[in-house]
Design a protein around this motif. Structure first.
Motif, PDB file in Angstrom:
ATOM      1  N   ARG A  47       0.607  -1.274   0.326  1.00 28.53           N
ATOM      2  CA  ARG A  47       0.446   0.311  -0.297  1.00 28.53           C
ATOM      3  C   ARG A  47       0.900   1.540   0.399  1.00 28.53           C
ATOM      4  O   ARG A  47       0.432   2.277  -1.050  1.00 28.53           O
ATOM      5  N   GLU A  50       2.350   1.710  -3.471  1.00 32.81           N
ATOM      6  CA  GLU A  50       1.356   2.001  -4.599  1.00 32.81           C
ATOM      7  C   GLU A  50       1.123   3.628  -4.218  1.00 32.81           C
ATOM      8  O   GLU A  50       1.143   4.521  -5.560  1.00 32.81           O
ATOM      9  N   PHE A  51       0.665   4.182  -2.743  1.00 31.40           N
ATOM     10  CA  PHE A  51       0.905   5.617  -2.730  1.00 31.40           C
ATOM     11  C   PHE A  51       1.871   6.357  -2.924  1.00 31.40           C
ATOM     12  O   PHE A  51       1.536   7.441  -3.972  1.00 31.40           O
ATOM     13  N   HIS A  52       3.322   5.951  -2.959  1.00 27.36           N
ATOM     14  CA  HIS A  52       4.109   6.201  -3.692  1.00 27.36           C
ATOM     15  C   HIS A  52       3.818   7.272  -5.047  1.00 27.36           C
ATOM     16  O   HIS A  52       3.868   8.002  -5.281  1.00 27.36           O
ATOM     17  N   ILE A  53       3.773   5.490  -5.524  1.00 21.06           N
ATOM     18  CA  ILE A  53       3.912   5.736  -6.973  1.00 21.06           C
ATOM     19  C   ILE A  53       2.330   7.105  -7.725  1.00 21.06           C
ATOM     20  O   ILE A  53       2.502   7.905  -8.394  1.00 21.06           O
ATOM     21  N   ARG A  54       1.950   7.517  -7.478  1.00 17.17           N
ATOM     22  CA  ARG A  54       0.740   8.117  -7.135  1.00 17.17           C
ATOM     23  C   ARG A  54       1.072   9.271  -6.581  1.00 17.17           C
ATOM     24  O   ARG A  54       0.519  10.783  -7.840  1.00 17.17           O
ATOM     25  N   TYR A  55       2.075  10.142  -5.660  1.00 16.79           N
ATOM     26  CA  TYR A  55       2.443  11.434  -5.227  1.00 16.79           C
ATOM     27  C   TYR A  55       3.737  11.819  -6.183  1.00 16.79           C
ATOM     28  O   TYR A  55       3.769  12.643  -6.304  1.00 16.79           O
ATOM     29  N   CYS A  56       4.759  10.744  -6.949  1.00 20.11           N
ATOM     30  CA  CYS A  56       5.946  10.660  -7.172  1.00 20.11           C
ATOM     31  C   CYS A  56       6.078  10.142  -8.767  1.00 20.11           C
ATOM     32  O   CYS A  56       5.968   9.533  -9.158  1.00 20.11           O
ATOM     33  N   ARG A  57       5.768  11.042  -9.162  1.00 20.86           N
ATOM     34  CA  ARG A  57       6.199  11.622 -10.750  1.00 20.86           C
ATOM     35  C   ARG A  57       7.206  10.748 -11.835  1.00 20.86           C
ATOM     36  O   ARG A  57       7.584  10.079 -12.146  1.00 20.86           O
ATOM     37  N   ARG A  60       7.091   6.843 -10.777  1.00 16.46           N
ATOM     38  CA  ARG A  60       5.751   6.525 -11.244  1.00 16.46           C
ATOM     39  C   ARG A  60       6.421   6.477 -13.384  1.00 16.46           C
ATOM     40  O   ARG A  60       5.987   4.928 -13.685  1.00 16.46           O
ATOM     41  N   SER A  64       8.126   2.525 -14.615  1.00 17.47           N
ATOM     42  CA  SER A  64       6.623   1.669 -15.788  1.00 17.47           C
ATOM     43  C   SER A  64       8.283   1.613 -16.934  1.00 17.47           C
ATOM     44  O   SER A  64       8.264   0.500 -17.837  1.00 17.47           O
TER      45      SER A  64
END
Lengths: 104, 202
Positions: A47, A50-57, A60, A64
């Motif tokens: 969790r 996955e939260f980190h991916i949302r705020y760190c461009r 993210r 990929s």
């Protein structure tokens, strides 16, 4: 956005990642990535990841490209090896069978 | 039930191999030597030396067939044996590391925030590998990784062994295997980035 404003943004982001509960730093993200992709990261860490991916461009996009790299590496081996199947020389087969024989 | 048939066939074959039946041994060798060569050459580029690995692997298989417990398929048992043989040969060959890995490791700035130039679009493996020269280039980039990292990448991603199995083979801790795998993948990502980046209009 370059120079001073950009540095301030990065500084704020670093502070947030370090001190806000429920957030992890990019270095911790690196520690989790292999287990995350293996599907063995425990739920709590998953969790956070996955939260980190949302705020760190950066993370993210890094993730990929990282995923694609692994796919590319696997596909390259598959394709190249399928194109050039190894031929096994007859004398190798004979040598293997011969070496086996003396065994009672 | 093709599964059962296959298992029965395998039982029969193992029985015959244990009894030392020469015809079973021959078909066993003919059927498996090819893919075993492919596996060996991932570690040992030289053809003759890779053939030695395959020969060593078969001898070890014939010697140990009595101890094969059938917990895995015969093929994955053989796979383990040939990987082992290839690693042993590889250790005696250890090449000079062609390039340092330091500048290819994950990049964080002074604040500990990741540095990553924006991605617009990432090419798919199929798009990149369409061209023969690109396929060769990707393989060359993998080959450029320092040995300690490349081996872990091969064992985990290509042989698809578990972290635990790789740790056992290389005498490392599981944590160590994960760190090396991560670094190897990150380094490879950096090396293939020019291929992955799809610029608009090109």
């Amino acid at each position: 956005m370059t120079g001073q404003p950009r540095r301030i943004v990065r500084f704020l982001k670093a502070t947030m990642m370090r001190y806000v509960p429920g957030m992890i730093t990019c270095a911790e993200f690196d520690d989790f990535i292999v287990s995350y992709l293996d599907g063995t990261l425990p739920q709590k860490e998953r969790r956070l990841f996955e939260f980190h991916i949302r705020y760190c461009r950066e993370c993210r996009e890094y993730l990929s490209a990282y995923r694609r790299t692994v796919e590319l590496e696997k596909a390259a081996f598959r394709q190249v090896e399928a194109e050039l199947p190894e031929s096994v020389p007859e004398d190798l087969i004979q040598a293997i069978l011969k070496a086996r024989e003396p065994r009672p | 039930m093709p599964d059962n048939f296959e298992r029965d066939d395998e039982h029969t074959l193992i029985d015959q191999l244990r009894r030392g039946c020469p015809r079973a041994a021959e078909s066993f060798v003919r059927e498996n030597a090819g893919w075993m060569m492919t596996v060996a050459r991932r570690y040992v580029t030289d053809r003759a030396l890779a053939e030695d690995c395959v020969q060593d692997a078969f001898l070890s298989a014939f010697t140990n067939i009595d101890r094969f417990e059938g917990r895995s398929s015969l093929r994955s048992w053989l796979h383990q044996i040939v990987v082992n043989a290839a690693l042993m040969k590889f250790r005696t060959l250890r090449r000079h590391d062609p390039r340092p890995i330091d500048d290819l490791l994950p990049a964080l700035d002074a604040y500990g925030v990741r540095v990553e130039a924006p991605w617009h679009q990432i090419a798919t493996p199929a798009e990149i590998l369409e061209r023969e020269d690109m396929r060769r280039l990707v393989m060359k980039k993998i080959d450029e990784l320092p040995d300690d990292y490349r081996i872990v990448l091969l064992l985990r991603d290509i042989e698809e062994l578990s972290t635990n199995e790789v740790a056992g083979l290389l005498g490392l801790t599981e944590g160590n295997v994960k760190v090396r795998l991560h670094r190897a993948r990150t380094a490879l990502k950096k090396l293939v980035e020019p291929l992955l980046r799809k610029e608009f209009g090109s």
